[in-house]
Design an enzyme around this catalytic site. Structure first.
Site, PDB file in Angstrom:
ATOM      1  NE  ARG A 144      60.054  20.383  82.713  1.00 53.75           N
ATOM      2  CZ  ARG A 144      59.914  19.356  83.566  1.00 53.75           C
ATOM      3  NH1 ARG A 144      60.878  19.037  84.403  1.00 53.75           N
ATOM      4  NH2 ARG A 144      58.798  18.663  83.595  1.00 53.75           N
ATOM      5  CE1 TYR A 201      71.091  43.738  77.764  1.00 54.31           C
ATOM      6  CE2 TYR A 201      69.865  42.440  79.351  1.00 54.31           C
ATOM      7  CZ  TYR A 201      70.001  42.958  78.081  1.00 54.31           C
ATOM      8  OH  TYR A 201      69.047  42.692  77.145  1.00 54.31           O
ATOM      9  CG  ASP A 223      76.661  38.859  82.079  1.00 51.18           C
ATOM     10  OD1 ASP A 223      77.271  38.528  81.043  1.00 51.18           O
ATOM     11  OD2 ASP A 223      75.489  39.289  82.065  1.00 51.18           O
ATOM     12  CE  LYS A 275      72.595  40.209  73.843  1.00 52.76           C
ATOM     13  NZ  LYS A 275      72.774  40.676  75.210  1.00 52.76           N
TER      14      LYS A 275
HETATM   15  C1  LIG Z   1      71.932  40.654  76.392  1.00 51.91           C
HETATM   16  C2  LIG Z   1      72.549  40.511  77.713  1.00 51.91           C
HETATM   17  C3  LIG Z   1      71.904  39.787  78.730  1.00 51.91           C
HETATM   18  C4  LIG Z   1      70.538  39.168  78.541  1.00 51.91           C
HETATM   19  O1  LIG Z   1      70.567  38.120  77.625  1.00 51.91           O
HETATM   20  P1  LIG Z   1      69.320  37.714  76.670  1.00 51.91           P
HETATM   21  O2  LIG Z   1      69.878  36.603  75.866  1.00 51.91           O
HETATM   22  O3  LIG Z   1      68.956  38.920  75.882  1.00 51.91           O
HETATM   23  O4  LIG Z   1      68.206  37.294  77.566  1.00 51.91           O
HETATM   24  C5  LIG Z   1      72.568  39.655  79.941  1.00 51.91           C
HETATM   25  N1  LIG Z   1      73.780  40.208  80.157  1.00 51.91           N
HETATM   26  C6  LIG Z   1      74.422  40.921  79.201  1.00 51.91           C
HETATM   27  C7  LIG Z   1      75.746  41.506  79.497  1.00 51.91           C
HETATM   28  C8  LIG Z   1      73.831  41.091  77.954  1.00 51.91           C
HETATM   29  O5  LIG Z   1      74.453  41.810  77.015  1.00 51.91           O
END
Ligand SMILES: *Cc1c(COP(=O)(O)O)cnc(C)c1O
Length: 378
Positions: free
Chosen positions: A46, A98, A170, A195
């Site tokens: 961890r 998101y 983000d 992604k």
């Molecule tokens: C998918 C996504 C998230 C969340 O991520 P996860 O890996 O699904 O928990 C946050 N911000 C954006 C812009 C995303 O496309």
């Protein structure tokens, strides 16, 4: 070194004992101590695991930050960052956010007395007007979802410095290959590595990079205390995906621009949102701060009945949530990804009953266009 080279180097020189070219998957919970009060640098997974650390060092280097952190998902990464704030603090946030981030802010962290104001972060004056005495940070998506608005990171981070706020980006839709937010003054970046970074729709993962070493210590304290860390297998898959980030994105962007142009001329399409099109209102900003325009497209069809038709009749293109993988996916934001946002807000933003979102993959361009064309026609 260019990002395309750096991504390939992740984990490459980790295993000096055997010379393994990829970092091994250190599937271990704990580590033997070499002596009393001594450590190999790893004590318990961890707190730190070599496979995860290869990934964490990798994202830190790609971003030009002090330190990187890997989490079990993008949401876990964002939740960990919210622990930097205390009761009563306020954040200014991108309005077409998101959906999962919006849910985390409004349904969970609201209960702990954090508050959030949602504005169009592509407009710096709107951000400035939303700042209050208790504001501590601006949280933006560098390219928004699903309407693909662009934040001017230089202007926003300048405002943050002036007001003593953290600038958190983000950067999921662009990745460090296309945009490095620290170069424009941001303090923290966060990714759903699920992604583009992992890129194959096979892993759920989150990454954070922090520019300042002192702030990074605090983020590490939270990561270790809460424990939503990425496991070694998924860290390895994320590294493996990241090695091909540049070639995937080059191809995805090429396909996306061609598909956006094709959609623009289609009689069943009313509107196309793709920042690579010169007609997009934020084309110039992104052209200035990024290497490319990404591979997400959203578009409005001329009537609601076409929505179900396209979702059901595309064959090559899958109707699925998520984005950024090698496979082209299509989704319907109003119902699938943004259902947690109040209907009035969705309408104002333009997330309506004719808006579809495409995550363009690496397939042959003509095959993708043929698939869309037959779905429109049938
Ligand atoms: C998918 C996504 C998230 C969340 O991520 P996860 O890996 O699904 O928990 C946050 N911000 C954006 C812009 C995303 O496309």
């Amino acid at each position: 070194m260019e990002i395309a080279t750096q991504t390939v180097q992740i984990g490459l020189e980790w295993d000096t004992r055997t010379g393994a070219v990829t970092v091994p998957i250190y599937q271990t919970a704990t580590f033997r101590h070499p002596g009393l009060g001594r450590s190999t640098g790893f004590d318990y997974s961890r707190s730190g695991n070599p496979t995860r650390q290869a990934l964490e060092d990798g994202i830190a280097r790609l971003e030009g930050g002090a330190r990187g952190f890997a989490y079990s998902s993008g949401m876990a990464a964002i939740a960990n960052l919210l622990l930097l704030f205390k009761r009563g603090d306020h954040l200014v946030v991108t309005e077409d956010l998101y959906g999962g981030t919006y849910r985390l802010f409004e349904k969970i962290f609201n209960q702990y007395d954090l508050s959030f104001t949602y504005v169009d972060t592509s407009n710096v004056e709107e951000v400035r007007r939303a700042i209050r005495p208790e504001t501590r940070a601006v949280f933006v998506e560098s390219l928004t979802n699903p309407l693909l608005k662009v934040a001017d990171i230089t202007a926003l981070s300048g405002l943050c410095r002036e007001k003593g706020l953290l600038c958190i980006v983000d950067n999921t839709f662009l990745t460090p290959y296309l945009l490095r937010p620290f170069d424009y003054g941001a303090d923290i970046t966060v990714y759903s590595a699920t992604k583009y970074l992992a890129g194959h729709n096979d892993t759920v993962a989150g990454l954070v990079a922090v520019k300042d070493p002192l702030l990074a210590e605090t983020v590490y304290f939270h990561q270790n205390s809460v424990g939503a860390v990425l496991g070694p297998q998924d860290a390895w898959l994320t590294i493996r995906g990241m090695k091909t980030l540049s070639v995937r994105l080059d191809r995805q962007q090429e396909n996306a621009l061609a598909i956006a142009r094709w959609l623009q001329n289609h009689s069943h399409v009313a509107k196309v949102h793709y920042p690579g099109l010169e007609s997009h209102p934020h084309h110039a900003i992104l052209n200035r701060q990024a290497r490319g325009f990404g591979a997400m497209i959203s578009f409005e069809v001329v009537g609601p009945s076409l929505v179900e038709q396209l979702l059901m009749r595309t064959r090559l293109i899958s109707f699925a949530e998520s984005l950024g993988g090698v496979e082209t996916l299509i989704t319907f934001p109003e119902i699938q990804t943004h259902a947690d946002i109040q209907p009035e807000i969705r309408q104002r933003l333009g997330i309506n009953n004719v808006l579809l979102r495409l995550s363009v993959g690496i397939e042959n361009l003509q095959d993708l266009i043929n698939d869309l064309e037959q779905a429109f026609r049938s």
